[in-house]
Design an enzyme around this catalytic site. Structure first.
Site, short mmCIF file in Angstrom:
data_model
loop_
_atom_site.label_atom_id
_atom_site.label_comp_id
_atom_site.label_asym_id
_atom_site.label_seq_id
_atom_site.Cartn_x
_atom_site.Cartn_y
_atom_site.Cartn_z
N GLU A 1 0.89 -1.17 0.00
CA GLU A 1 0.00 0.00 0.00
C GLU A 1 0.92 1.20 0.00
OE1 GLU A 1 -1.70 3.25 1.65
OE2 GLU A 1 -2.12 1.87 3.31
N CYS B 1 -2.55 8.73 3.18
CA CYS B 1 -2.24 8.35 1.81
C CYS B 1 -3.42 8.52 0.87
CB CYS B 1 -1.74 6.90 1.78
SG CYS B 1 -2.80 5.77 2.65
#
Length: 487
Positions: free
Chosen positions: A280, A314
């Site tokens: 990720e 993020c």
């Protein structure tokens, strides 16, 4: 897998411990000076330590062991021994342990949140939300543990039967970031333990205490020794620890949350052992506001997405595109909301939230430890500017103007990453077109907050691969085994 009498005896002992364990109210050790390997609180083999600071004040919180590869190998061997026991627990037995971890997160919510605010600096109210999310991870995967279904496949031959069963991958190595020091660990660990895996965690050097707090909860929950190991290490040792974790043959999976640049290095390091990898990585989320959008709702959604966690997520809105007919109106409305809602200060203070033309902000705040930056709004941004191409990861909103839907989609897809994307529109046909054309793993339509444990979290392109959370999340920690049985 079959069990020897000794293994069955050990398993029974562990189950007695879990079933008879009662969690008494007690205070957590907020800043322990030991790391946690093989079910024991321990120093590093070298006895070296490193300091952990409060980022708001630049004051010392404490010291933790500065582990090296030798310490890591102890943790991996411990996880390997524990895997022989934990993988033989039934799904229901694992579920009960995870449920206890959920209960403990609820019970110790305030203390766990205070740890985050001390070591990370985010406002306490956001830390409390993070612990809620962490708790839900253990609750969700305590339930998913019992739903790792296999398959019976119709055989083309009358004398054969085809089965697919799911088995845990094995030891999992986690490398986690500082921006969500509890939740990033919880989302990975809950799924891995539910599947029957054991874990070795290398937390961010800036925020080790949330990981060590989880170890305290794991002991209270009766998790068998070695199932959860934490290797704290300074920045100077981080690269060698990461490389060794990737190259160790006993480790069967690496899961990393962090930058794309580091993710590529970990992928290279994992190639020699061809292990399962889940990434990720960086995001650069577009946030598009079309003419048909409800401006008030779009501003509200942008505030939630852009300035949550001081813009250090993020999936936060990073490149903000506003259609030209409402551009000026949107800028004014956003500036007003930023002035009304955002306050810079230490995370324990009440009400704290946190190129082109600078509409507001744009400078460091000379308060406390000097690590604060003013919430900033920049207009008249174009796609040639660095701020429109790089992930900002801070409380800065850079607004670009666009003319057509095609322009917006082209600009949104012009970067090599694709984690999350957002847009606001009341045109139902446009909603379908844009949602399908955005090159991202997750889309928010008229919604600025999309992350939840019930839904898959993950990106495409250079934002990585694999899903965390949801019913898909546990599959990342399971292998499919095909069994062909002759009859």
């Amino acid at each position: 897998m079959s069990q020897s009498k000794d293994e069955q005896s050990a398993l029974s002992c562990n189950l007695v411990q879990i079933s008879s364990h009662h969690c008494s109210a007690q205070h957590l050790d907020l800043f322990p000076n030991k790391t946690y390997i093989g079910g024991k609180w321990t120093d590093s083999l070298s006895s070296k330590t490193f300091e952990v600071l409060d980022p708001a004040k630049n004051t010392l919180l404490g010291t933790v062991p500065d582990c090296n590869v030798e310490d890591l190998n102890l943790a991996i061997n411990s996880a390997n021994s524990a895997f022989q026991i934990w993988s033989n627990f039934t799904a229901e037995q694992r579920s009960k342990v995870l449920r206890k971890l959920y209960d403990l997160h609820v019970q110790y919510k305030q203390q766990l949140a205070e740890i985050i605010t001390h070591e990370n600096g985010k406002p306490l109210r956001e830390s409390l939300v993070e612990i809620d999310s962490s708790a839900k991870s253990y609750e969700w995967f305590s339930e998913e543990a019992k739903r790792a279904y296999g398959d019976v496949i119709p055989s083309p031959a009358p004398n054969k039967r085809f089965l697919v069963v799911k088995q845990p991958v094995g030891i999992c190595g986690f490398i986690t970031p500082w921006n969500f020091p509890a939740y990033m660990i919880a989302r990975k660990t809950a799924a891995a333990l539910a599947a029957g895996c054991t874990v070795v965690i290398k937390p961010a050097e800036d925020t080790p205490y949330s990981a060590l707090a989880l170890c305290q909860l794991a002991e209270m929950a009766g998790l068998p020794a070695g199932c959860l190991n934490v290797v704290t290490t300074s920045r100077s040792n981080t690269a060698q620890i990461g490389k060794a974790l990737c190259e160790n043959q006993l480790v069967k999976k690496i899961s990393f949350t962090g930058s794309t640049a580091v993710g590529k290095i970990l992928l290279q390091n994992s190639a020699s052992t061809v292990k399962k990898v889940q990434m990720e990585l960086g995001g650069n989320a577009p946030f598009i506001v079309f003419d048909s959008a409800d401006i008030k709702k779009a501003v509200s959604g942008l505030m939630a997405s852009k300035f949550r966690n001081s813009g250090q997520t993020c999936v936060c809105a990073n490149r903000i595109f506003v259609q030209e007919n409402i551009y000026d109106k949107f800028i004014l409305a956003l500036a007003e909301e930023m002035k009304n809602q955002l306050k810079v200060g230490h995370g324990f203070e009440n009400d704290v939230t946190q190129g082109g033309k600078i509409v507001m902000g744009g400078a460091k705040c000379d308060i406390l430890g000097g690590n604060f930056f003013e919430p900033t709004l920049i207009s008249d941004v174009n796609n040639d500017m660095e701020i429109s191409r790089e992930e900002i990861f801070g409380p800065v909103a850079a607004i670009m103007k666009f003319k057509t839907e095609e322009d917006a989609v082209r600009l949104a897809n012009s970067v090599p990453v694709g984690l999350a994307g957002y847009f606001y529109s009341n045109d139902i046909s446009q909603i379908w077109r844009v949602a399908e054309k955005l090159e991202v793993g997750m889309v928010g339509v008229n919604e600025g907050i999309i992350s939840t444990i019930e839904a898959p979290f993950g990106g495409i392109k250079e934002s990585g691969f694999g899903s965390e959370g949801s019913k898909y999340g546990m599959n990342e920690y399971l292998n499919n085994k095909f069994i062909c049985m002759g009859i």
